[in-house]
Enzyme design. Structure first.
Site, PDB file in Angstrom:
ATOM      1  N   GLU A  89       0.825  -1.197   0.000  1.00 26.75           N
ATOM      2  CA  GLU A  89       0.000   0.000   0.000  1.00 26.75           C
ATOM      3  C   GLU A  89       0.870   1.262   0.000  1.00 26.75           C
ATOM      4  OE1 GLU A  89      -4.072  -1.125   2.205  1.00 26.75           O
ATOM      5  OE2 GLU A  89      -2.366  -1.037   3.541  1.00 26.75           O
ATOM      6  N   CYS A 110       6.385  -7.209   7.280  1.00 29.66           N
ATOM      7  CA  CYS A 110       7.562  -6.797   8.047  1.00 29.66           C
ATOM      8  C   CYS A 110       7.833  -7.849   9.108  1.00 29.66           C
ATOM      9  CB  CYS A 110       7.325  -5.431   8.703  1.00 29.66           C
ATOM     10  SG  CYS A 110       8.737  -4.905   9.717  1.00 29.66           S
ATOM     11  N   GLU A 157      10.306  -2.035   7.338  1.00 24.32           N
ATOM     12  CA  GLU A 157      11.411  -1.276   7.928  1.00 24.32           C
ATOM     13  C   GLU A 157      12.364  -0.926   6.785  1.00 24.32           C
ATOM     14  OE1 GLU A 157      12.766   0.195  10.649  1.00 24.32           O
ATOM     15  OE2 GLU A 157      14.627   0.376   9.512  1.00 24.32           O
ATOM     16  N   SER A 187      12.356   6.367   7.664  1.00 25.77           N
ATOM     17  CA  SER A 187      11.997   6.079   9.044  1.00 25.77           C
ATOM     18  C   SER A 187      12.577   4.725   9.447  1.00 25.77           C
ATOM     19  CB  SER A 187      10.470   6.040   9.110  1.00 25.77           C
ATOM     20  OG  SER A 187      10.058   5.625  10.357  1.00 25.77           O
ATOM     21  N   SER A 210      11.988   5.720  15.352  1.00 29.50           N
ATOM     22  CA  SER A 210      10.780   5.373  16.110  1.00 29.50           C
ATOM     23  C   SER A 210      11.178   4.970  17.519  1.00 29.50           C
ATOM     24  CB  SER A 210      10.058   4.202  15.438  1.00 29.50           C
ATOM     25  OG  SER A 210       9.660   4.574  14.149  1.00 29.50           O
ATOM     26  N   LEU A 211      10.844   5.820  18.484  1.00 23.18           N
ATOM     27  CA  LEU A 211      11.262   5.565  19.873  1.00 23.18           C
ATOM     28  C   LEU A 211      10.190   4.774  20.627  1.00 23.18           C
ATOM     29  CD1 LEU A 211      13.217   6.152  22.271  1.00 23.18           C
ATOM     30  CD2 LEU A 211      12.004   8.308  22.601  1.00 23.18           C
ATOM     31  N   HIS A 212       9.065   5.381  20.857  1.00 19.06           N
ATOM     32  CA  HIS A 212       7.860   4.752  21.446  1.00 19.06           C
ATOM     33  C   HIS A 212       7.957   4.351  22.915  1.00 19.06           C
ATOM     34  CE1 HIS A 212       6.749   5.213  17.406  1.00 19.06           C
ATOM     35  NE2 HIS A 212       7.122   4.037  16.945  1.00 19.06           N
ATOM     36  N   ASN A 291      -3.288   4.739  16.222  1.00 17.97           N
ATOM     37  CA  ASN A 291      -4.457   4.366  15.428  1.00 17.97           C
ATOM     38  C   ASN A 291      -4.727   2.888  15.609  1.00 17.97           C
ATOM     39  OD1 ASN A 291      -4.599   6.962  13.966  1.00 17.97           O
ATOM     40  ND2 ASN A 291      -2.563   6.294  13.306  1.00 17.97           N
ATOM     41  N   CYS A 336      -0.437   5.964  10.349  1.00 17.00           N
ATOM     42  CA  CYS A 336       0.770   5.269  10.773  1.00 17.00           C
ATOM     43  C   CYS A 336       0.443   3.934  11.431  1.00 17.00           C
ATOM     44  CB  CYS A 336       1.510   6.115  11.801  1.00 17.00           C
ATOM     45  SG  CYS A 336       2.338   7.475  11.071  1.00 17.00           S
TER      46      CYS A 336
HETATM   47  S1  SF4 Z   1       6.499  -0.402  13.065  1.00 13.93           S
HETATM   48 FE1  SF4 Z   1       7.765  -0.637  11.241  1.00 13.93          FE
HETATM   49  S2  SF4 Z   1       9.380  -2.072  11.880  1.00 13.93           S
HETATM   50 FE2  SF4 Z   1       7.735  -2.252  13.412  1.00 13.93          FE
HETATM   51  S3  SF4 Z   1       6.487  -3.965  12.648  1.00 13.93           S
HETATM   52 FE3  SF4 Z   1       5.597  -2.058  11.832  1.00 13.93          FE
HETATM   53  S4  SF4 Z   1       6.500  -1.828   9.812  1.00 13.93           S
HETATM   54 FE4  SF4 Z   1       7.762  -3.291  10.952  1.00 13.93          FE
END
Ligand code: SF4
Length: 346
Positions: A89, A110, A157, A187, A210-212, A291, A336
């Site tokens: 997509e 992924c 990724e 990213s 991407s920290l989170h 989301n 996202c």
């Molecule tokens: S956030 Fe990115 S690296 Fe993590 S599972 Fe989803 S697509 Fe993969």
């Protein structure tokens, strides 16, 4: 799977046919200036050359097939089918004053299994080729849209797929897409070797990490990659990236209600990003509303608006640059972490 792009292959074919060097530019102009998507309609080329191109590459320049499109107010999500039948997509975002931004996929599925992410539930099917990556944008280009900015934030990724480097070459090549390096954002969840390679080969391309979670234990739970590349190692690599490139690094932070949106989390992020050195002002935190999807855990919810503001306020009060991202496309699963690549009916 080859990473040689069709644009490189075209040049080989033209050389074999002993064609003058300007022939490739004629093809590139037809595609990228005149937006012609079929070789037979490239009338600036002799008929014989058009026939050869069709013999080698098929009738159409675009090799992805759009199979479904969902549109909401400012978002247009396209599901493509690839050779072999897998789906990916891409999302087009339309901003005020006509700015068009794109979020494209780098992998089919992924393998990193971040718990809040729909793509991660599929597992890795395969890396996309440079053509499959750039064709997502070629589709929009051939349909008459401007390509103002591009993020590798769709499925996959990006830095786990070596083919993105060839894709970046094609996207930034003035003879083809001609996108400015600073209009592109890659990213990553923190693949160290990829961050290093990006800084060396495309230092002006924007990087988002991407920290989170600022806490190793929780981050490992949310994002298993953290066990392989722990937070501190990644931050040291990002420091290096900033020192080498002089560019900002964006820190993406998805806010999950009651999970990672406490005052302690905000303070810990500030502590991580402060006292790193004279370059620390180049870190910029982007707070992203979570989301939910049908396939991610039901226990994850979006943080309340007040909490988001409080969280942002704490970061600001500590001198951290922060933006709360506008939410687009949740109603069509285009935001996202929602890209899934399934042929779901509307
Ligand atoms: S956030 Fe990115 S690296 Fe993590 S599972 Fe989803 S697509 Fe993969």
């Amino acid at each position: 799977m080859t990473s040689t792009s069709k644009y490189e292959m075209m040049q080989h074919v033209l050389t074999e046919l002993k064609q003058p060097a300007y022939r490739f530019q004629q093809i590139a102009d037809a595609i990228f200036k005149q937006r012609i998507g079929e070789y037979d309609r490239m009338t600036s080329l002799p008929k014989g050359i058009r026939k050869e191109l069709i013999k080698h590459f098929g009738e159409h320049v675009l090799n992805l097939t759009p199979v479904m499109q969902k549109t909401s107010r400012q978002v247009n999500k396209v599901l493509f089918s690839m050779a072999g039948g897998d789906h990916i997509e891409a999302v087009q975002l339309s901003y005020k004053r006509g700015w068009k931004s794109y979020c494209i996929s780098s992998q089919c599925g992924c393998g990193y299994g971040c718990r809040f992410c729909a793509t991660g539930t599929i597992g890795l099917k395969r890396n996309l080729t440079a053509d499959e990556i750039t064709d997502q944008l070629l589709y929009f280009h051939l349909n008459g849209y401007a390509l103002d900015s591009v993020s590798f934030m769709g499925m996959g990724e990006a830095l786990a797929n070596p083919h993105i480097f060839n894709a970046l070459k094609i996207l930034t090549n003035p003879r083809t897409f001609g996108l400015g390096h600073r209009r592109i954002t890659v990213s990553t969840i923190g693949i160290l070797s990829g961050i290093d390679r990006l800084a060396k080969e495309f230092p002006q391309v924007n990087l988002t990490f991407s920290l989170h979670s600022p806490f190793d234990e929780q981050r490992s739970e949310l994002m298993p990659i953290n066990k392989r590349f722990p937070l501190n190692d990644v931050l040291n690599e990002l420091d290096q990236h900033i020192r080498n490139t002089g560019r900002k690094v964006y820190i993406a932070y998805i806010l999950l209600r009651g999970e990672n949106d406490s005052n302690e989390h905000a303070e810990a992020i500030a502590a991580l990003l402060k006292h790193r050195g004279s370059w620390e002002h180049l870190y910029h935190v982007n707070l992203i509303p979570y989301n939910s999807t049908d396939v991610t855990p039901e226990s994850f919810h979006q943080s309340d608006k007040d909490r988001v503001q409080k969280f942002a306020g704490i970061l600001k009060s500590q001198g951290i640059k922060v933006t709360v991202r506008t939410q687009f496309g949740t109603d069509i699963d285009a935001a996202c972490g929602q890209l899934y690549g399934y042929n779901k009916q509307i």
